[in-house]
Design an enzyme around this catalytic site. Structure first.
Site, PDB file in Angstrom:
ATOM      1  N   GLU A 150     -78.404 -74.229  62.601  1.00 22.34           N
ATOM      2  CA  GLU A 150     -78.545 -75.559  62.002  1.00 22.34           C
ATOM      3  C   GLU A 150     -78.412 -76.667  63.045  1.00 22.34           C
ATOM      4  O   GLU A 150     -79.089 -77.699  62.958  1.00 22.34           O
ATOM      5  CB  GLU A 150     -77.505 -75.759  60.891  1.00 22.34           C
ATOM      6  CG  GLU A 150     -77.582 -74.751  59.762  1.00 22.34           C
ATOM      7  CD  GLU A 150     -78.974 -74.589  59.175  1.00 22.34           C
ATOM      8  OE1 GLU A 150     -79.694 -75.603  59.046  1.00 22.34           O
ATOM      9  OE2 GLU A 150     -79.355 -73.446  58.858  1.00 22.34           O
ATOM     10  N   ASN A 190     -79.590 -81.138  57.375  1.00 13.25           N
ATOM     11  CA  ASN A 190     -79.618 -82.594  57.222  1.00 13.25           C
ATOM     12  C   ASN A 190     -79.018 -83.272  58.457  1.00 13.25           C
ATOM     13  O   ASN A 190     -77.939 -82.903  58.922  1.00 13.25           O
ATOM     14  CB  ASN A 190     -78.806 -83.022  55.993  1.00 13.25           C
ATOM     15  CG  ASN A 190     -79.068 -82.144  54.791  1.00 13.25           C
ATOM     16  OD1 ASN A 190     -80.164 -82.077  54.283  1.00 13.25           O
ATOM     17  ND2 ASN A 190     -78.029 -81.439  54.355  1.00 13.25           N
TER      18      ASN A 190
END
Length: 904
Positions: free
Chosen positions: A332, A299
């Site tokens: 990530e 995210n």
């Protein structure tokens, strides 16, 4: 082989493109007392001039359809903000007369009494409620224990791929990017954060709640929206380039975030420099979530992690844990550019996200920790995983056609991640770092805040290198599988060797290729090395055959094809080449990555019937003095693979075990149980691997068992004794203890699950208990796995420990799975399909017989698991390949006792 964008889009199930969101204002109020939340969404929309063209029966469009799942709607209305048409004046408001929920398509349709204006700007406001589910998807709850020992709940989000619709109605497709403004109303004593920093924070009347508004996000996809509500501590630091980074931890555990924080600050700066584009957001938060289906989720600005993949106890962490946390963080954070800033247009290009991040995680980890030799480890890790799966007929191309978005759940696998990363590694080797990096920078600048397809990346690299990248790469991403390159002819001279090469599709079971199969070919970069290093000349093998000439430094010199293992392919060398290479293996003048590559190729070729088992054992004999961790990963893979297959034949297994024990004890004698001051990261990993091999092949050795008992006894006196029982060896020692012990020892190990203070330590128990020798204890472990005592994210680990423990363990796990199939399905519920995949592999994946494959196939036909169908087919194909391999071994000299006794 290439296809146009319109061809690729044909058949996709998408929401109409005539109504498009540009901004969402989202308000959420979680209610922990009944696990629900109330939501209000105000969505700014634009309508196109052809809005009414597709309406039924020539009528005008009166409907707005969005994605929605498990939401209960109270009302919906829209206001006309701007229009060029007279029928709906600006400021006019319209209430939905009907709300239609389609549970099969996961949509909601709001039907209005009047036609929706075309070429207009609208604001659609929707009020609804949803559920804080316990399925680790959407806006969901996690249970944790606070610093006072009380059980509490927090709430967080997991939206990729298709679960933003569980939190708010939306156009849940990656190309429908918009700006998001998030507001959370939460109890005053809780923390809350989202993708962006706070804009305001005010206490509401009554003093029990507070309302937190966050700054607007950049334009981005729905699956990247995130927010968390709960109790947290944090540590923070600023990157050299000025970005504030925080790691949020459970209360009282802030120190466990320091290692990940250091990795994050260093890798953010490294990516800034590499891409030539600064990290686009003002902050980066990383949050440990108690219950989490995946490893982590990228995210934008709020990366969420499974606790074991972010938090490290500085006094206990193993080298494996440190490397895992580092690479998950670097993976990530690579997504903050590759995936978030520039996003694939549709799920068939998922590999653009995951393949690149799988390459980048190793690049950044190597920058941060160059002594970890990440690119050597890539060969026995990512590349090996990719090739195991991609050698099956049930594999799929990197660019896999996807019509229904739900199909993407089946391709979050080693092809999208590991083969994708391997292909990127190959491109870098072909283009050189300068053209590779400048092409990426140009790609990022051109497509920032937009969506792309694979072609766009190829074009960027083509422009930076001047090479025909599209032509080269189509064969690697648009068709499944990879080539076997065979040296069919050789001519050795004093100063050079001329090799004739042939390519064909490689299949793990060596099954016969059809005429159509034989036509498959790849554009293969041929990279070679000698004792003097990698040759600068590189050719592309575009046809079925090619001839190369390699200069030799001496008349008895060796040549290795696929230097550096940069190309995802298998290579079959001649016996002369292998004999010459033995010098390079034994002297270690052949680099470690290539020594490992020879082993991986050799084992795969034997399984496929392309190399005799005797030749593999002969090749292995060159590694008696090996001490490199990466190479030993390859050796461990071979003896572990042989052990798994031969366990179906007790006689041959009895012949094999003494040789395997001899190999392992040879390493044991070199490095021992105890750490030394000179140990580095890789030495520690090697020792941990050695003790794991002891637990498999030498647990019944009196000295090994006694040492394990001694260390376990000291551990029982003091669980914090990291000198006697370091984390790197805990699972292995637990295995040796339960294998040699009874119920008392089993319960002693199991008790540590409740006493351990973090999930990483608990996993040592989960991975070892099933190795108890008593079948009743194995069954007890299976029952414990679905008792509810173990988190949903982890419950398949003890199943795997039972299945992998022995032949008997396999049967116990499979029978338990069949008997408890409905209970397991209910336990998983609507959580990620990856959980059922893991259970199927754990309970059904270890067999090596056609009969068992047929039994398992019949079971799943009568008990279908549609979202796991690809995983089931891959498992069955692997099983049949192993059965065929066992048959080959039985027909070889390896079935004779004298063959093994000569080796031992």
């Amino acid at each position: 082989m290439t296809s146009s964008s319109s061809d690729k889009a044909a058949g996709r199930v998408l929401l109409p493109s005539t109504i498009n969101p540009t901004r969402y204002d989202l308000k959420f109020t979680p209610h922990f007392e009944n696990f629900t939340f109330t939501g209000e969404s105000s969505i700014e929309l634009t309508t196109t001039s052809n809005l009414h063209d597709s309406a039924a029966n020539g009528e005008k469009c009166r409907e707005i359809t969005l994605h929605s799942k498990e939401l209960c709607f109270a009302s919906a209305s829209y206001v006309v903000v701007k229009t060029n048409r007279e029928e709906s004046p600006e400021g006019a408001a319209f209430e939905a007369e009907e709300i239609r929920v389609n549970n099969k398509m996961h949509t909601v349709t709001f039907v209005f009494g009047d036609a929706i204006p075309a070429e207009a700007s609208l604001v659609l406001t929707i009020k609804y409620t949803g559920f804080l589910n316990n399925e680790m998807a959407g806006f969901y709850r996690s249970k944790y224990t606070d610093i006072h020992g009380e059980s509490k709940f927090m709430a967080s989000t997991q939206f990729e791929s298709l679960d933003a619709r569980r939190a708010f109605p939306c156009w849940d497709e990656p190309a429908r990017k918009a700006i998001f403004g998030v507001t959370l109303t939460v109890p005053k004593n809780l923390d809350a954060f989202s993708n962006m920093p706070e804009l305001s924070n005010k206490t509401l009347p009554g003093g029990k709640l507070k309302e937190i508004r966050f700054l607007d996000t950049p334009v981005m996809s729905t699956y990247l929206v995130a927010f968390c509500v709960g109790e947290f501590d944090y540590v923070q630091a600023q990157t050299e380039h000025g970005v504030l980074v925080r790691v949020y931890t459970p209360p009282g555990k802030s120190e466990s975030g320091l290692f990940a924080l250091d990795c994050a600050t260093k890798s953010l700066d490294a990516y800034d420099d590499f891409f030539g584009i600064p990290y686009p957001l003002p902050k980066l938060d990383m949050v440990a979530i108690p219950e989490f289906a995946m490893g982590a989720m990228e995210n934008w600005g709020l990366v969420t992690y499974r606790e074991v993949d972010l938090l490290i106890d500085p006094t206990k962490a193993s080298s494996n844990q440190k490397q895992r946390v580092c690479t998950v963080v670097t993976h990530e954070l690579a997504h903050q550019w590759f995936g978030n800033l520039v996003t694939m247009a549709w799920w068939d290009d998922l590999w653009l996200n995951e393949g690149f991040a799988s390459w980048a995680e190793n690049w950044a980890a190597d920058v941060i920790n160059p002594n970890w030799c990440m690119w050597d480890q890539f060969t026995t890790g990512h590349l090996a995983s990719a090739m195991r799966l991609d050698a099956l007929r049930s594999s799929h191309p990197i660019q896999v056609p996807i019509q229904h978005a739900e199909e993407v759940e089946e391709v979050f696998d080693a092809i999208s991640y590991c083969k994708g990363g391997s292909v990127v590694k190959m491109i870098r080797a072909v283009l050189g770092m300068k053209a590779f990096q400048s092409g990426l920078g140009a790609y990022m600048k051109k497509h920032a805040y937009k969506n792309t397809e694979t072609y766009d990346l190829w074009q960027a690299w083509q422009d930076s290198s001047g090479m025909p990248v599209q032509e080269m790469m189509a064969s690697w991403t648009e068709q499944m599988g990879f080539p076997l390159v065979t040296v069919s002819e050789e001519k050795w001279e004093d100063d050079k060797v001329t090799l004739t090469l042939e390519q064909e599709w490689f299949l793990s079971d060596g099954s016969e290729l059809s005429e159509e199969d034989k036509e498959k070919k790849w554009c293969i970069p041929i990279l070679t090395c000698t004792v003097e290093g990698t040759q600068q000349d590189m050719i592309f093998m575009r046809e079925k055959t090619a001839t190369i000439t390699v200069p030799l430094p001496s008349k008895d010199g060796w040549v290795k094809l696929n230097a550096g293992q940069d190309v995802p392919m298998r290579v079959k060398l001649t016996s002369e080449m292998i004999d010459r290479l033995s010098t390079g293996i034994q002297s270690k003048t052949l680099p470690a990555v290539d020594r490992a590559g020879l082993l991986l190729d050799g084992y795969a070729l034997v399984k496929a019937g392309k190399l005799s088992p005797e030749s593999l054992i002969k090749l292995l004999s060159n590694y008696t003095d090996e001490d490199d961790y990466t190479v030993w990963t390859g050796i461990a893979g071979i003896i572990g693979g042989l052990d798994a297959v031969l366990s179906d034949d007790p006689t041959m297994c009895g012949y094999f075990k003494p040789m395997a024990k001899k190999i392992v004890m040879g390493l044991h004698d070199k490095i021992g149980w105890d750490a030394t001051e000179s140990d580095g990261h890789l030495s520690t990993l090697l020792r941990g691997m050695m003790i794991n091999l002891l637990s498999t092949f030498c647990h019944d050795d009196a000295d090994v068992a006694a040492e394990a008992w001694r260390r376990f006894a000291l551990f029982q006196e003091n669980h914090g004794d990291m000198k006697s029982l370091p984390s790197d060896m805990r699972t292995s020692v637990f295995k040796i203890v339960v294998k040699n012990g009874g119920e008392k020892e089993y319960e002693a190990v199991k008790a540590y699950f409740d006493l351990a203070t973090d999930n990483a330590e608990r996993k040592f128990v989960l991975g070892s208990l099933g190795h108890a020798s008593d079948p009743k204890l194995k069954l007890r472990t299976m029952e414990w796995s679905i008792s509810g005592d173990i988190k949903l994210q982890d419950f398949f680990y003890p199943m795997g420990s039972v299945s992998h423990s022995s032949n008997e363990g396999r049967h116990i796990a499979w029978e338990f799975f069949k008997d408890n199939f409905e209970a397991i399905k209910k336990f998983i519920g609507n959580a990620s399909p990856s959980l059922m995949d893991a259970v199927i592999v754990s309970c059904a994946g270890g067999y090596c017989s056609d009969e068992k494959a047929e039994e398992i196939d019949v079971f799943f036909k009568s008990h279908p698991v549609p979202k796991s169908s690809r995983k089931i087919q891959q498992t069955l194909e692997n099983m049949r390949a192993n059965a065929k391999f066992l048959g080959m071994l039985r027909a070889s000299a390896l079935s004779k006792e004298e063959f093994w006794s000569a080796l031992v």
